[in-house]
Design an enzyme around this catalytic site. Sequence first.
Site, short mmCIF file in Angstrom:
data_model
loop_
_atom_site.label_atom_id
_atom_site.label_comp_id
_atom_site.label_asym_id
_atom_site.label_seq_id
_atom_site.Cartn_x
_atom_site.Cartn_y
_atom_site.Cartn_z
N GLU A 60 -24.37 7.14 18.72
CA GLU A 60 -25.40 7.75 19.56
C GLU A 60 -25.54 7.02 20.89
O GLU A 60 -25.69 7.64 21.95
CB GLU A 60 -26.75 7.75 18.83
CG GLU A 60 -26.76 8.54 17.52
CD GLU A 60 -26.47 7.66 16.31
OE1 GLU A 60 -27.10 7.89 15.27
OE2 GLU A 60 -25.62 6.75 16.42
N TRP A 189 14.53 0.12 -5.23
CA TRP A 189 13.44 0.96 -4.77
C TRP A 189 13.42 2.19 -5.65
O TRP A 189 14.44 2.87 -5.78
CB TRP A 189 13.63 1.35 -3.31
CG TRP A 189 13.59 0.20 -2.37
CD1 TRP A 189 14.63 -0.42 -1.75
CD2 TRP A 189 12.43 -0.49 -1.92
NE1 TRP A 189 14.21 -1.42 -0.94
CE2 TRP A 189 12.85 -1.49 -1.02
CE3 TRP A 189 11.07 -0.36 -2.16
CZ2 TRP A 189 11.96 -2.36 -0.38
CZ3 TRP A 189 10.19 -1.21 -1.53
CH2 TRP A 189 10.63 -2.19 -0.66
N ARG A 203 -1.71 2.01 3.28
CA ARG A 203 -2.22 0.65 3.47
C ARG A 203 -3.07 0.56 4.73
O ARG A 203 -4.13 -0.05 4.73
CB ARG A 203 -1.05 -0.33 3.57
CG ARG A 203 -0.31 -0.59 2.27
CD ARG A 203 0.80 -1.61 2.46
NE ARG A 203 1.48 -1.92 1.19
CZ ARG A 203 2.46 -2.79 1.07
NH1 ARG A 203 2.90 -3.44 2.14
NH2 ARG A 203 3.01 -3.02 -0.12
N THR A 215 2.36 -9.39 -10.14
CA THR A 215 3.12 -8.81 -9.04
C THR A 215 3.53 -9.87 -8.04
O THR A 215 4.66 -9.84 -7.51
CB THR A 215 2.28 -7.72 -8.33
OG1 THR A 215 2.02 -6.66 -9.27
CG2 THR A 215 3.01 -7.15 -7.13
N LEU A 223 2.58 -7.36 1.45
CA LEU A 223 1.35 -6.55 1.42
C LEU A 223 0.82 -6.24 2.83
O LEU A 223 -0.38 -6.08 3.03
CB LEU A 223 0.25 -7.25 0.60
CG LEU A 223 0.63 -7.57 -0.86
CD1 LEU A 223 -0.54 -8.27 -1.55
CD2 LEU A 223 1.03 -6.32 -1.61
N ARG A 226 4.12 -2.43 7.85
CA ARG A 226 5.30 -2.65 8.68
C ARG A 226 6.04 -1.35 9.00
O ARG A 226 6.73 -1.27 10.02
CB ARG A 226 6.28 -3.60 7.98
CG ARG A 226 5.67 -4.94 7.62
CD ARG A 226 6.67 -5.86 6.93
NE ARG A 226 7.25 -5.27 5.72
CZ ARG A 226 6.62 -5.22 4.54
NH1 ARG A 226 5.40 -5.69 4.41
NH2 ARG A 226 7.22 -4.68 3.49
N SER A 320 -6.47 -1.93 -16.26
CA SER A 320 -7.82 -2.49 -16.28
C SER A 320 -8.78 -1.66 -15.42
O SER A 320 -9.89 -1.34 -15.85
CB SER A 320 -7.79 -3.94 -15.79
OG SER A 320 -7.03 -4.75 -16.65
#
Length: 386
Positions: A60, A189, A203, A215, A223, A226, A320
């Site tokens: 605003e 992959w 991401r 992992t 992580l 790119r 989980s």
Amino acid sequence: MRPPVIYLKIMDKNYMRLALELAAKGADTLSNPRVGCLVVKDEKIIGSGWHEKQGSDHAEIVAFADIRANGESARGSSLYVTLEPCSHFGLTPPCAPRIIEEGVSRVVIGMSDPDPRVSGEGIKMLKEAGIETLTIRELGEAGEKIEAECKWMNRGFIRRVTLNRPWVTIKAAASLDGRIALPDGTSKWITGPEARAVAHELRAEHDGILVGIGTILKDDPQLTVRLAKGRSPVRVILDTNLNTPENAKALGKGSVVICSASAAESKPSKKAALESTGARVETVREKNGHISLNDALETIASDIGIQRLLVEGGGAIHSSFIGEELADAAAIFIAPKFLGQGINVASNLLVGDMEESEKFSLRFTNTRFVGDDLLIEGVFKNVPEL
């Protein structure tokens, strides 16, 4: 002369959609909501703005500055804003009093603010000042759909201020038989380059990305973003026993390791070593020998300021989050191949019968081909309403 009611409703919806487009530009608001605003006078847009980043002027206020830059006045105008104007002091002054001061005569709001510090107070303040104020949902079914879009855009903000946790999206790349890795842990992959690029776009759309220590030890991922444009999210590692290697690629500034309080206490030198890389080390209580996910999510939301969290795995972590009903949505890339034996998307998820499986079912929001792979996105049917 006031336009006919039907015409006014049509224009209200059109202007609110434009305000939503503005709100989408605020990609760096962090723990703040995304908000867009435009001001209309004599059927002409005289000012517009959006909340750009945390600590910057609200939408605003930006719109009022735009009005002045255009040599116009907001007096007698209609203001469209995707979120209820705030009525409290935070990092910036409240917006509702400023709207009153500017002489706006009509305000249309995309959604009420779920933040208990506002939650209707902004609307009340405007109405008490004699300003015609309505929410877009008051315009019927079409208005309710626009309200839902406003809420969806700010789903992370809503989760944080109502449940003190982020909006959690499970992300995985799997084979046709649901495998995310071969028995030896190899996962590069499964999907093609186009899918990997879209995964990096996901991401960039999130404030934080989370993986488990398994992992980190198996894949040592960076992580970061790119393969697409956009900022890299905060990197979060769930590591109950503080076993993250000091040379892990995910460590450094912009990373967080969450461990148990007992591990941090028993390994002070390891904690200090991880912090020396620039990482934050946060402690939470344990639950059945593992980190309490509820506590971890509260820390991620309240202490780190993450509103949208992408959980990339692995299978035990997915299990989980899904099993404890802390996952809001899922984005699963399916590759047109079979892997046979291997690690499942939710390898540890225990489902007693088909009736119980309904708790873990998705309502699809999008399906599309990305190269040779299929991306399925959906919201878990059992998640709390926005």
